[in-house]
Motif scaffolding. Sequence first.
Motif, PDB file in Angstrom:
ATOM      1  N   MET A 236       0.840  -1.182   0.000  1.00 29.44           N
ATOM      2  CA  MET A 236       0.000   0.000   0.000  1.00 29.44           C
ATOM      3  C   MET A 236       0.886   1.246   0.000  1.00 29.44           C
ATOM      4  O   MET A 236       1.796   1.391   0.807  1.00 29.44           O
ATOM      5  CB  MET A 236      -0.885  -0.023   1.250  1.00 29.44           C
ATOM      6  N   THR A 237       0.652   2.157  -0.910  1.00 33.02           N
ATOM      7  CA  THR A 237       1.416   3.383  -1.025  1.00 33.02           C
ATOM      8  C   THR A 237       0.749   4.476  -0.203  1.00 33.02           C
ATOM      9  O   THR A 237      -0.461   4.681  -0.287  1.00 33.02           O
ATOM     10  CB  THR A 237       1.493   3.825  -2.502  1.00 33.02           C
ATOM     11  N   HIS A 238       1.549   5.164   0.594  1.00 30.79           N
ATOM     12  CA  HIS A 238       1.057   6.308   1.346  1.00 30.79           C
ATOM     13  C   HIS A 238       1.402   7.567   0.574  1.00 30.79           C
ATOM     14  O   HIS A 238       2.376   7.604  -0.170  1.00 30.79           O
ATOM     15  CB  HIS A 238       1.714   6.357   2.736  1.00 30.79           C
ATOM     16  N   SER A 239       0.615   8.611   0.757  1.00 28.62           N
ATOM     17  CA  SER A 239       0.940   9.850   0.060  1.00 28.62           C
ATOM     18  C   SER A 239       0.741  11.041   0.992  1.00 28.62           C
ATOM     19  O   SER A 239       0.029  10.956   1.988  1.00 28.62           O
ATOM     20  CB  SER A 239       0.080  10.001  -1.198  1.00 28.62           C
ATOM     21  N   VAL A 240       1.406  12.116   0.652  1.00 32.96           N
ATOM     22  CA  VAL A 240       1.289  13.378   1.364  1.00 32.96           C
ATOM     23  C   VAL A 240       1.270  14.467   0.304  1.00 32.96           C
ATOM     24  O   VAL A 240       1.945  14.361  -0.725  1.00 32.96           O
ATOM     25  CB  VAL A 240       2.452  13.573   2.373  1.00 32.96           C
ATOM     26  N   THR A 241       0.475  15.500   0.521  1.00 34.28           N
ATOM     27  CA  THR A 241       0.418  16.619  -0.410  1.00 34.28           C
ATOM     28  C   THR A 241       1.535  17.596  -0.086  1.00 34.28           C
ATOM     29  O   THR A 241       1.692  18.010   1.065  1.00 34.28           O
ATOM     30  CB  THR A 241      -0.952  17.328  -0.316  1.00 34.28           C
ATOM     31  N   VAL A 242       2.325  17.928  -1.107  1.00 37.00           N
ATOM     32  CA  VAL A 242       3.458  18.839  -0.936  1.00 37.00           C
ATOM     33  C   VAL A 242       3.283  20.013  -1.903  1.00 37.00           C
ATOM     34  O   VAL A 242       3.411  19.830  -3.120  1.00 37.00           O
ATOM     35  CB  VAL A 242       4.795  18.120  -1.202  1.00 37.00           C
ATOM     36  N   PRO A 243       3.004  21.217  -1.378  1.00 38.89           N
ATOM     37  CA  PRO A 243       2.953  22.387  -2.269  1.00 38.89           C
ATOM     38  C   PRO A 243       4.321  22.591  -2.917  1.00 38.89           C
ATOM     39  O   PRO A 243       5.354  22.432  -2.269  1.00 38.89           O
ATOM     40  CB  PRO A 243       2.630  23.542  -1.312  1.00 38.89           C
ATOM     41  N   ILE A 244       4.304  22.933  -4.222  1.00 34.65           N
ATOM     42  CA  ILE A 244       5.559  23.020  -4.977  1.00 34.65           C
ATOM     43  C   ILE A 244       5.505  24.164  -5.974  1.00 34.65           C
ATOM     44  O   ILE A 244       4.450  24.457  -6.546  1.00 34.65           O
ATOM     45  CB  ILE A 244       5.846  21.683  -5.702  1.00 34.65           C
ATOM     46  N   ILE A 245       6.655  24.794  -6.166  1.00 34.25           N
ATOM     47  CA  ILE A 245       6.865  25.748  -7.257  1.00 34.25           C
ATOM     48  C   ILE A 245       7.984  25.155  -8.098  1.00 34.25           C
ATOM     49  O   ILE A 245       9.096  24.949  -7.596  1.00 34.25           O
ATOM     50  CB  ILE A 245       7.263  27.142  -6.738  1.00 34.25           C
ATOM     51  N   ALA A 246       7.693  24.842  -9.359  1.00 33.49           N
ATOM     52  CA  ALA A 246       8.692  24.213 -10.227  1.00 33.49           C
ATOM     53  C   ALA A 246       8.223  24.233 -11.669  1.00 33.49           C
ATOM     54  O   ALA A 246       7.062  23.926 -11.939  1.00 33.49           O
ATOM     55  CB  ALA A 246       8.942  22.772  -9.803  1.00 33.49           C
ATOM     56  N   ALA A 247       9.130  24.563 -12.570  1.00 30.91           N
ATOM     57  CA  ALA A 247       8.820  24.467 -13.990  1.00 30.91           C
ATOM     58  C   ALA A 247       8.701  22.997 -14.388  1.00 30.91           C
ATOM     59  O   ALA A 247       7.878  22.632 -15.220  1.00 30.91           O
ATOM     60  CB  ALA A 247       9.899  25.154 -14.820  1.00 30.91           C
ATOM     61  N   ASN A 248       9.552  22.151 -13.779  1.00 25.06           N
ATOM     62  CA  ASN A 248       9.515  20.706 -14.009  1.00 25.06           C
ATOM     63  C   ASN A 248       9.245  20.028 -12.677  1.00 25.06           C
ATOM     64  O   ASN A 248      10.161  19.848 -11.867  1.00 25.06           O
ATOM     65  CB  ASN A 248      10.851  20.216 -14.578  1.00 25.06           C
TER      66      ASN A 248
END
Length: 149
Positions: A1-13
Amino acid sequence: MTHSVTVPIIAANVPAYAHPGDAGADLVSTEAVRLEPGERALVPTGVRVALPEGYAAFVVPRSGLAVKHGITVVNTPGTVDAGYRGEIKVTLLNTDSKQAYDVAVGDRIAQLIIMPVVQARFEPVEALPDSVRGDGGFGSTGYTQGKSE
């Protein structure tokens, strides 16, 4: 089972996972860099993140670059703390003694692993409890299976 977390990001890629279930998301270079034999360089990725409290990101080498070209990350793993908001940059090192290596804009140069972390409460004591290993350190278990050196 994969766990996830939301990570705000600023990135062109935005870092991406190559395969389902992968631990590391690929970071790419935003600058062209030539690494001469034995040379290191700080390579920008254009990635800025806001990790949630209780998490850290770790920048680690890509195995293909290491095996095929001798390219590694000097301070591996590079630690990105939850409070850091600056650009993630990667210190690459060319360990090849003969061949230069060219990094192009958009090349995958490292992986970013996001992990939960705990902070320790360090408690000063007069002595540590015993353990099976004790104070055995570098090389204490030997180099070949079943044989101590």
